[in-house]
Design a protein around this motif. Structure first.
Motif, PDB file in Angstrom:
ATOM      1  N   SER A 141       0.862  -1.188   0.000  1.00 33.75           N
ATOM      2  CA  SER A 141       0.000   0.000   0.000  1.00 33.75           C
ATOM      3  C   SER A 141       0.893   1.231   0.000  1.00 33.75           C
ATOM      4  CB  SER A 141      -0.900   0.021   1.234  1.00 33.75           C
ATOM      5  OG  SER A 141      -1.775  -1.073   1.256  1.00 33.75           O
ATOM      6  N   LEU A 142       0.698   2.101  -0.967  1.00 36.43           N
ATOM      7  CA  LEU A 142       1.508   3.311  -1.068  1.00 36.43           C
ATOM      8  C   LEU A 142       1.105   4.342  -0.018  1.00 36.43           C
ATOM      9  CD1 LEU A 142       1.572   3.717  -4.955  1.00 36.43           C
ATOM     10  CD2 LEU A 142       3.376   2.793  -3.484  1.00 36.43           C
ATOM     11  N   TYR A 226       6.599   5.279  -1.902  1.00 37.41           N
ATOM     12  CA  TYR A 226       6.336   6.051  -3.119  1.00 37.41           C
ATOM     13  C   TYR A 226       6.358   5.215  -4.383  1.00 37.41           C
ATOM     14  CZ  TYR A 226       7.320   8.981  -7.153  1.00 37.41           C
ATOM     15  OH  TYR A 226       7.285   9.548  -8.401  1.00 37.41           O
ATOM     16  N   SER A 227       5.469   5.576  -5.290  1.00 39.91           N
ATOM     17  CA  SER A 227       5.490   5.127  -6.683  1.00 39.91           C
ATOM     18  C   SER A 227       4.709   6.161  -7.487  1.00 39.91           C
ATOM     19  CB  SER A 227       4.830   3.753  -6.832  1.00 39.91           C
ATOM     20  OG  SER A 227       4.659   3.439  -8.209  1.00 39.91           O
ATOM     21  N   TYR A 232      -2.792   6.379  -7.170  1.00 39.69           N
ATOM     22  CA  TYR A 232      -2.367   6.994  -5.907  1.00 39.69           C
ATOM     23  C   TYR A 232      -2.273   8.509  -6.051  1.00 39.69           C
ATOM     24  CZ  TYR A 232       0.468   8.608  -2.053  1.00 39.69           C
ATOM     25  OH  TYR A 232       0.926   9.320  -0.973  1.00 39.69           O
ATOM     26  N   MET A 233      -1.640   8.950  -7.114  1.00 43.57           N
ATOM     27  CA  MET A 233      -1.469  10.383  -7.327  1.00 43.57           C
ATOM     28  C   MET A 233      -2.805  11.113  -7.434  1.00 43.57           C
ATOM     29  SD  MET A 233       1.654  11.174  -7.202  1.00 43.57           S
ATOM     30  CE  MET A 233       3.256  10.387  -7.214  1.00 43.57           C
ATOM     31  N   ILE A 238      -3.159  13.933   0.904  1.00 42.18           N
ATOM     32  CA  ILE A 238      -1.951  14.515   1.483  1.00 42.18           C
ATOM     33  C   ILE A 238      -1.117  15.202   0.405  1.00 42.18           C
ATOM     34  CG2 ILE A 238       0.279  13.960   2.565  1.00 42.18           C
ATOM     35  CD1 ILE A 238      -1.116  11.952   4.298  1.00 42.18           C
ATOM     36  N   LEU A 239      -1.071  14.606  -0.788  1.00 47.71           N
ATOM     37  CA  LEU A 239      -0.271  15.180  -1.869  1.00 47.71           C
ATOM     38  C   LEU A 239      -1.035  16.181  -2.722  1.00 47.71           C
ATOM     39  CD1 LEU A 239       1.802  12.153  -3.212  1.00 47.71           C
ATOM     40  CD2 LEU A 239       2.421  13.841  -1.490  1.00 47.71           C
TER      41      LEU A 239
END
Length: 248
Positions: A141-142, A226-227, A232-233, A238-239
């Protein structure tokens, strides 16, 4: 009557001296002694810090580093980190035969550890390309985690991890996702087959240094897996605020 007068003068002088000390210490409005948040001072120039730590020569993605700092800053401001001076990054954009785990002392601007780290068996072979938050997925899990306490389990001395991203890694505790040692995480195996062994989703690290790493990062530091994974992105809150600073 003389004694009370002397006492009064004595107390008045003492009070005046104390007030003078307070006046000297207290910052005046508009002065340059305004407190700057620790995170803002540390991360005012990410490129300079990246270069200073020579992370490019060690193989860490600059994008991973920048995102990691931004996420750490957010977690610090939210009061979730007991030790914001430590940052651990697992760069899953790199294949597993590379030393892709980085433990960084931000206060002293030093890389404390750079070693191998596994990904989940169903995330990929040499490179992790598939991720999941689901139980029994055997995938990594990222995202951002806060390190917890330690315990002795099936894999010996291990470190609990609290996933901080809802829907992305917040099942880490219930899935039993922890940092532990594994014999299959070694340079010898990486050279023999081109990649290290894989876990059931845990970021497993080498047996020879696992205790040292866990002792350093336990109890409230930031871990970032990270990936450049599109899902995810697109879904990491958070990002979200930092996506416009992504390094090409």
């Amino acid at each position: 009557m003389k004694k009370p007068v002397k006492k009064l003068i004595k107390y008045t002088l003492a009070a005046g001296l104390f007030a003078g000390i307070l006046f000297t210490i207290a910052p005046t409005e508009g002065s340059k002694t305004k407190t700057i948040p620790l995170a803002e001072k540390r991360f005012s120039n990410k490129d300079a810090l990246f270069a200073l730590l020579k992370l490019d020569s060690l193989g860490l993605s600059k994008e991973a580093f920048n995102y990691a700092l931004s996420g750490l800053e957010k977690l610090e401001k939210e009061g979730k980190l007991k030790n914001p001076d430590l940052l651990t990054i697992a760069d899953f954009s790199q294949p597993s035969n590379k030393k892709r785990l980085f433990v960084i002392d931000l206060k002293n601007e030093t890389v404390l550890f750079n070693t191998f780290v596994s990904h989940g068996r169903n995330s990929g072979t040499a490179v992790a390309t598939s991720f999941s938050n689901a139980p029994e997925s055997f995938k990594s899990s990222l995202g951002f985690y806060v390190t917890g306490d330690t315990y002795k389990g099936q894999h010996g001395y291990s470190l609990r991890l609290q996933g901080e991203e809802q829907g992305i890694n917040d099942n880490a505790m219930s899935r039993g996702i922890v940092m532990h040692s594994a014999a299959y995480v070694s340079e010898q195996i990486a050279k023999l087959q081109g990649y290290i062994g894989r876990s059931l989703g845990c970021p497993a690290i080498p047996e020879k240094i696992h205790r040292q790493i866990i002792e350093v990062i336990k109890n409230g530091s930031c871990l970032f897996l990270y990936s450049p994974d599109k899902s995810y992105m697109a879904n990491s809150k958070i990002l979200a605020a930092d996506k416009d600073t992504t390094v090409a």
